[in-house]
Design an enzyme around this catalytic site. Structure first.
Site, PDB file in Angstrom:
ATOM      1  N   TRP A  46      -5.779  36.192  17.583  1.00 23.50           N
ATOM      2  CA  TRP A  46      -6.022  34.751  17.420  1.00 23.50           C
ATOM      3  C   TRP A  46      -4.798  33.979  16.939  1.00 23.50           C
ATOM      4  O   TRP A  46      -4.031  34.450  16.099  1.00 23.50           O
ATOM      5  CB  TRP A  46      -7.139  34.585  16.395  1.00 23.50           C
ATOM      6  CG  TRP A  46      -7.308  33.195  15.887  1.00 23.50           C
ATOM      7  CD1 TRP A  46      -6.613  32.600  14.863  1.00 23.50           C
ATOM      8  CD2 TRP A  46      -8.216  32.205  16.366  1.00 23.50           C
ATOM      9  NE1 TRP A  46      -7.046  31.310  14.683  1.00 23.50           N
ATOM     10  CE2 TRP A  46      -8.032  31.036  15.593  1.00 23.50           C
ATOM     11  CE3 TRP A  46      -9.184  32.191  17.388  1.00 23.50           C
ATOM     12  CZ2 TRP A  46      -8.771  29.874  15.793  1.00 23.50           C
ATOM     13  CZ3 TRP A  46      -9.921  31.031  17.578  1.00 23.50           C
ATOM     14  CH2 TRP A  46      -9.710  29.891  16.789  1.00 23.50           C
ATOM     15  N   ASP A  49      -2.866  26.597  14.485  1.00 22.87           N
ATOM     16  CA  ASP A  49      -1.719  25.684  14.327  1.00 22.87           C
ATOM     17  C   ASP A  49      -0.332  26.324  14.418  1.00 22.87           C
ATOM     18  O   ASP A  49      -0.108  27.404  13.871  1.00 22.87           O
ATOM     19  CB  ASP A  49      -1.739  25.040  12.932  1.00 22.87           C
ATOM     20  CG  ASP A  49      -3.067  24.476  12.547  1.00 22.87           C
ATOM     21  OD1 ASP A  49      -4.008  24.553  13.337  1.00 22.87           O
ATOM     22  OD2 ASP A  49      -3.153  23.971  11.426  1.00 22.87           O
ATOM     23  N   GLU A 223      -5.841  16.323   8.704  1.00 31.75           N
ATOM     24  CA  GLU A 223      -5.100  17.565   8.462  1.00 31.75           C
ATOM     25  C   GLU A 223      -3.684  17.410   9.020  1.00 31.75           C
ATOM     26  O   GLU A 223      -3.396  16.500   9.799  1.00 31.75           O
ATOM     27  CB  GLU A 223      -5.769  18.748   9.180  1.00 31.75           C
ATOM     28  CG  GLU A 223      -7.230  18.935   8.860  1.00 31.75           C
ATOM     29  CD  GLU A 223      -7.854  20.156   9.541  1.00 31.75           C
ATOM     30  OE1 GLU A 223      -8.430  20.982   8.826  1.00 31.75           O
ATOM     31  OE2 GLU A 223      -7.751  20.289  10.771  1.00 31.75           O
TER      32      GLU A 223
HETATM   33  C1  FRU Z   1      -5.834  22.790  11.159  1.00 37.29           C
HETATM   34  C2  FRU Z   1      -6.179  23.698   9.986  1.00 37.29           C
HETATM   35  C3  FRU Z   1      -5.275  23.391   8.816  1.00 37.29           C
HETATM   36  C4  FRU Z   1      -5.275  24.671   8.062  1.00 37.29           C
HETATM   37  C5  FRU Z   1      -5.347  25.704   9.158  1.00 37.29           C
HETATM   38  C6  FRU Z   1      -6.111  26.939   8.796  1.00 37.29           C
HETATM   39  O1  FRU Z   1      -6.162  23.293  12.393  1.00 37.29           O
HETATM   40  O2  FRU Z   1      -7.543  23.537   9.652  1.00 37.29           O
HETATM   41  O3  FRU Z   1      -5.699  22.285   8.065  1.00 37.29           O
HETATM   42  O4  FRU Z   1      -4.151  24.826   7.255  1.00 37.29           O
HETATM   43  O5  FRU Z   1      -5.953  25.064  10.263  1.00 37.29           O
HETATM   44  O6  FRU Z   1      -6.012  27.911   9.782  1.00 37.29           O
END
Ligand code: FRU
Length: 504
Positions: A46, A49, A223
């Site tokens: 997987w 980000d 985010e």
């Molecule tokens: C965004 C997010 C971020 C976090 C990460 C966790 O897609 O939710 O805010 O750091 O993914 O995997």
């Protein structure tokens, strides 16, 4: 006797291991035909980000949210890959493994002057600042550093470097702000829909500068913020500050990215538009959590995104990986009749390369395959096309299955609705409710009918009207063989040119 029984035990363990490995690998078939050829995806498991994007010593580094043990979200750690040409990615060993804490999103900066005082002062120093997530307890900001160009990282002994006792406080992104001679961090308070800015001289001690909130799209949590200074095209030496964050996108219930244009004075970001103005980065559903590269050559602002959506990421039908990154895009601002808007251009710049196919001045009134061009399975292409004039209702590109004509994808323009669109409602697998809904973006007044599409197996990215319109959408055709044609509904389409580059 004892040794014999131990050997038998060992042998039976090995047999079990072998059986379980071969069982699990036959249980799910590999789906390499959907793997992008030149966009990054991890070999196994997987990803979400992109993290810690930085150009350093000839390489663009990509760290990424990664589950090293599985093909679903979990065990969050930082994977690592790098590229010299933005097309050929080399995956490297896991960079920052999780411990009791999950390693959430964050950034990497080059501590050129060793202001942090960490690591070996005789070697170059990279500093990663990321969110440490203690599931259901809190999120605080941690630091790790590397003296070997990001291959191995040491977690800082005195973490956290920033903690405001919140359950949701994440995704630090750092720039060097030359005018105020400090590092500036943007970081999200997701539930409050706010971005805080912190300043630091040494990357270790961070002071609150200001907070930006309650503007733009507020439906979903915020985010992955980032703050950059973008040049304005055609206005020499003029620039504006742009604040990005990931939140709800254009379609209700689906994530996306928004931006605010304004000024940053080293303390506060001021939005030059009204607080109700909503500006979206990409009108597709598969472009999220993009952040810029730090330290790029010639200070170009380049970024890439996670090309998938939280709404159906789990359902992406690929194995043994899940999740991929978008193309790298170069950012700038352009004047439009509605004000300054974002422009994105695919990188590298294909226009300076020798095309695989080119045709000029062609006229189309029914679907037409290109004489002299055949789309090869397993290849990635960038297609650039400009319209001279048309009286058609809709026109564009159509990918159609050779075995099943009911399976097709359209990347096109609707002259009646004045909208660009990607229609994947007949593209193959429908991953979740709403996935089939057409992704569309408004026409930008004053620019030509120009489209540039990058197709890379399951990925389609449209940057139209010189990059002022973006739509990124994934699709998962069931049948592998497809033909590409140009179509024009109820009317004639005169093309100035169509140029195709095979991306090798
Ligand atoms: C965004 C997010 C971020 C976090 C990460 C966790 O897609 O939710 O805010 O750091 O993914 O995997």
């Amino acid at each position: 006797m004892k040794t014999l029984s131990r050997n038998i035990q060992l042998l039976s363990c090995l047999v079990c291991l072998f059986l379980s490995i071969s069982f699990s690998s036959t249980a799910q078939n590999s789906t390499e035909h959907w793997r992008p050829a030149v966009h990054f995806s991890p070999t196994r498991n997987w990803t979400n980000d992109p993290n810690g994007l930085i150009f350093f010593k000839g390489y663009y580094h990509l760290f990424f949210q990664h589950n090293p043990q599985g093909n679903d979200w979990g065990n969050m750690s930082w994977g690592h890959a790098r590229t010299k040409d933005l097309l050929h990615w080399e995956e490297l060993p896991l960079a920052i493994p999780h411990g009791e804490e999950y390693i959430f999103s964050g950034c990497v900066v080059w501590d050129k002057d060793h202001v942090s005082g960490l690591g070996d002062p005789k070697k170059e120093l990279l500093v990663a600042i990321y969110t440490a997530d203690y599931p259901n307890k809190k999120q605080e900001q941690h630091l790790a550093y590397s003296n070997d160009e990001g291959l191995t990282w040491k977690k800082y002994d005195h973490n956290p470097i920033l903690d405001i006792q919140l359950l949701n406080f994440r995704d630090p992104n750092i720039i060097w702000h030359e005018a105020s001679k400090q590092y500036v961090m943007s970081i999200a308070k997701p539930l409050e829909r706010s971005v805080q800015f912190y300043g630091s001289k040494n990357l270790l001690k961070w002071d609150l500068l200001s907070e930006f909130s309650n503007q733009g799209e507020l439906e979903m949590i915020w985010e992955c913020p980032s703050l950059v200074e973008l040049p304005i095209e055609g206005r020499e030496k003029e620039s504006k500050w742009v604040l990005f964050n990931s939140s709800q996108g254009v379609q209700k219930g689906f994530v996306g990215m928004q931006y605010f244009v304004g000024e940053f004075n080293g303390k506060t970001f001021t939005n030059e538009n009204s607080s109700e103005t909503k500006l979206f980065v990409d009108f597709g559903k598969d472009f999220y959590a993009a952040i810029p590269f730090y330290n790029t050559p010639a200070k170009a602002v380049l970024w890439l995104a996670w090309a998938l959506s939280w709404q159906y990421a789990k359902e992406q039908p690929t194995y043994p990986w899940k999740g991929q990154m978008s193309s790298v895009r170069k950012l700038s601002l352009v004047d439009t009749q509605e004000g300054l808007r974002l422009k994105q251009l695919f990188q590298p710049d294909f226009t300076s390369m020798e095309p695989t196919f080119q045709a000029k001045d062609i006229s189309i009134s029914k679907p037409k395959m290109l004489n002299g061009f055949k789309m090869l399975q397993g290849k990635s292409y960038v297609i650039d096309m400009e319209v001279e004039e048309t009286n058609a209702d809709r026109w564009g590109l159509k990918w159609q299955s050779v075995d099943n004509p009911q399976e097709y994808t359209l990347v096109a323009f609707d002259e009646i609705k004045k909208q660009w669109f990607i229609d994947r409602s007949h593209s193959g697998k429908i991953l979740s409710p709403g996935f089939f809904k057409v992704d569309s973006a408004p026409w930008v007044e004053g620019r030509s009918r120009h489209m540039r599409v990058w197709v890379d197996h399951s990925m389609l990215e449209l940057l139209a009207q010189d990059g002022t319109v973006a739509i990124s959408s994934l699709r998962f055709p069931v049948s592998a063989k497809e033909n590409l044609s140009i179509f024009s509904d109820k009317g004639k389409l005169d093309l100035k040119q169509i140029t195709i580059w095979e991306v090798k």
